[in-house]
Design a protein around this motif. Structure first.
Motif, PDB file in Angstrom:
ATOM      1  N   ARG A 123       0.823  -1.216   0.000  1.00 13.75           N
ATOM      2  CA  ARG A 123       0.000   0.000   0.000  1.00 13.75           C
ATOM      3  C   ARG A 123       0.854   1.262   0.000  1.00 13.75           C
ATOM      4  N   GLU A 124       2.004   1.224   0.666  1.00 17.59           N
ATOM      5  CA  GLU A 124       2.851   2.410   0.729  1.00 17.59           C
ATOM      6  C   GLU A 124       3.659   2.629  -0.542  1.00 17.59           C
ATOM      7  N   ASN A 125       3.780   1.595  -1.377  1.00 11.96           N
ATOM      8  CA  ASN A 125       4.582   1.696  -2.595  1.00 11.96           C
ATOM      9  C   ASN A 125       3.771   1.186  -3.784  1.00 11.96           C
ATOM     10  N   PRO A 126       2.861   2.000  -4.327  1.00 11.24           N
ATOM     11  CA  PRO A 126       2.005   1.530  -5.426  1.00 11.24           C
ATOM     12  C   PRO A 126       2.780   1.119  -6.668  1.00 11.24           C
ATOM     13  N   SER A 127       3.979   1.680  -6.871  1.00 13.82           N
ATOM     14  CA  SER A 127       4.737   1.359  -8.080  1.00 13.82           C
ATOM     15  C   SER A 127       5.570   0.092  -7.941  1.00 13.82           C
ATOM     16  N   ILE A 158      -5.192  -6.928  -3.782  1.00 12.50           N
ATOM     17  CA  ILE A 158      -4.161  -5.990  -4.230  1.00 12.50           C
ATOM     18  C   ILE A 158      -3.616  -6.478  -5.561  1.00 12.50           C
ATOM     19  N   ALA A 161       1.553  -4.173  -9.833  1.00 15.83           N
ATOM     20  CA  ALA A 161       1.896  -2.751  -9.888  1.00 15.83           C
ATOM     21  C   ALA A 161       1.244  -1.998 -11.047  1.00 15.83           C
ATOM     22  N   ARG A 164      -2.219  -0.679 -10.114  1.00 16.84           N
ATOM     23  CA  ARG A 164      -2.420   0.122  -8.895  1.00 16.84           C
ATOM     24  C   ARG A 164      -1.393   1.235  -8.750  1.00 16.84           C
ATOM     25  N   SER A 165      -0.704   1.579  -9.829  1.00 18.72           N
ATOM     26  CA  SER A 165       0.352   2.587  -9.736  1.00 18.72           C
ATOM     27  C   SER A 165      -0.152   4.002  -9.964  1.00 18.72           C
ATOM     28  N   SER A 166      -1.448   4.191 -10.185  1.00 20.07           N
ATOM     29  CA  SER A 166      -1.974   5.538 -10.391  1.00 20.07           C
ATOM     30  C   SER A 166      -1.898   6.321  -9.082  1.00 20.07           C
ATOM     31  N   THR A 168      -3.151   9.158  -6.549  1.00 23.05           N
ATOM     32  CA  THR A 168      -4.350   9.901  -6.190  1.00 23.05           C
ATOM     33  C   THR A 168      -3.957  11.282  -5.679  1.00 23.05           C
ATOM     34  N   SER A 171      -2.591  11.249  -1.972  1.00 20.43           N
ATOM     35  CA  SER A 171      -1.212  10.768  -1.853  1.00 20.43           C
ATOM     36  C   SER A 171      -0.227  11.754  -2.476  1.00 20.43           C
TER      37      SER A 171
END
Length: 366
Positions: A123-127, A158, A161, A164-166, A168, A171
């Motif tokens: 969650r802390e590192n979407p990329s 989850i 990557a 889920r790398s967009s 927001t 963030s």
């Protein structure tokens, strides 16, 4: 069922003990009498099958488990020998099923703390992809099989990557908060009718407030010196190198030289739109807090009294007041370690009043 079976077994055990002092002749007579009564009951039942409870089946299966089949055929039972043997097989099968359920076949479940860490990194590192997070765990000395790791993330929904790398807006703004300062003037009136102007600045990331001064005549020279004092304070706090932007409105009280001083320190001024206070929302929210908690509840006599009240409130806000954006911590005071149950039982909290009871601070008794 287990309780009824235990009761049945104990009662029959006492019945067996009762047979010990009886001689063979008396036992033979009792057996013949019981067989005759059984024949009478079978004639009354006819074709109707007798009903056995689960505990009755378990008791008979356990009692007759080692008896050969030809002996079972000689014993006068209400059921056939095959039925008794089937009951015994069912009893053994259920026992093995309970034992295998307790053993939980397969690999042991991943430790809860490791599962939480895996989800936290994702969650802390979407990329970060699955393999990147798995490699980070290996660097930390945590050995998790790739298949187990993938199952943890899939179970929580989850995605890999690319899905889920967009980034927001929340963030993105949090990542930029360390580099943003905001500034504004607050106007108030003392009891003698004098209008006072308060200049304050707030750091977006730490939420630390700095009240730069108060005056009845905010001249350009006064504002310029207040900004110089702010830059020196940031340098003493090792924050000057990280701050890159200062948000302010288009008030004429800000001199043109102020922009030059900020740019010389590497800070770019960002002007809000005309009549768009939401562009400086963090500062505007603090102004509302200041009015609600201090200015609207205190009779300000003069400029000196206002300065003392503002210095007290600044210390209270930065060191004692909990902040929701900081998970309950104060801007300059981290959350303490949770108390143990023993410490909670001996809890002794004292209240300390500030500004004649306008502000309340709570601390543990010494």
């Amino acid at each position: 069922m287990l309780v009824r079976f235990a009761y049945l077994a104990v009662s029959q055990a006492f019945a067996a003990l009762r047979l010990l002092p009886i001689g063979d002749r008396e036992k033979d007579v009792e057996i013949l009498a019981l067989r005759h009564q059984l024949s009478v009951l079978q004639r009354q039942l006819g074709d109707e099958r007798p009903r056995f409870r689960p505990e009755d089946r378990a008791f008979l299966a356990a009692l007759l488990s080692g008896t050969p089949r030809h002996v079972l055929r000689r014993i006068r039972l209400l059921v056939s020998p095959d039925t008794v043997l089937r009951w015994h097989r069912d009893l053994i099968r259920r026992r093995h099923a309970r034992a295998s359920a307790r053993r939980r076949p397969g690999r042991p479940r991943t430790v809860v703390s490791v599962r939480r860490l895996v989800l936290r990194l994702a969650r802390e590192n979407p990329s970060w992809g699955y393999r990147r997070i798995h490699g980070q765990l290996a660097v930390l000395g945590i050995r998790v099989a790739p298949s187990t790791f993938w199952e943890i993330l899939k179970a929580e929904g989850i995605d890999p990557a690319p899905n889920r790398s967009s980034v927001t807006w929340p963030s993105f703004l949090r990542s930029q908060a360390e580099a943003i300062l905001a500034m504004d003037f607050i106007e108030t009136v003392t009891l003698n009718g004098q209008r006072q102007f308060i200049l304050a600045a707030i750091h977006h990331a730490s939420r630390r407030i700095r009240i730069l001064g108060t005056t009845a005549h905010p001249t350009h020279a006064w504002v310029t010196q207040a900004v110089r004092n702010l830059l020196m304070d940031l340098e003493d706090a090792d924050q000057l190198a990280t701050v890159r932007f200062l948000i302010r409105d288009r008030d004429a009280k800000y001199p043109a030289m102020m922009n030059q001083i900020l740019q010389h320190s590497g800070i770019a001024p960002v002007l809000t739109g005309v009549q768009v206070p939401r562009m400086n929302a963090v500062m505007e929210r603090w102004v509302r807090t200041l009015r609600t908690e201090l200015l609207d509840r205190t009779l300000i006599w003069n400029e000196a009294h206002l300065g003392r009240a503002l210095r007290t409130y600044e210390r209270h806000y930065n060191q004692h007041r909990p902040h929701r954006a900081l998970a309950g911590a104060a801007p300059m005071q981290a959350l303490p370690r949770p108390l143990s149950p023993h410490q909670i039982e001996r809890l002794d909290i004292r209240r300390h009043d500030r500004l004649g009871g306008v502000l309340h601070e709570y601390r543990h008794a010494a």
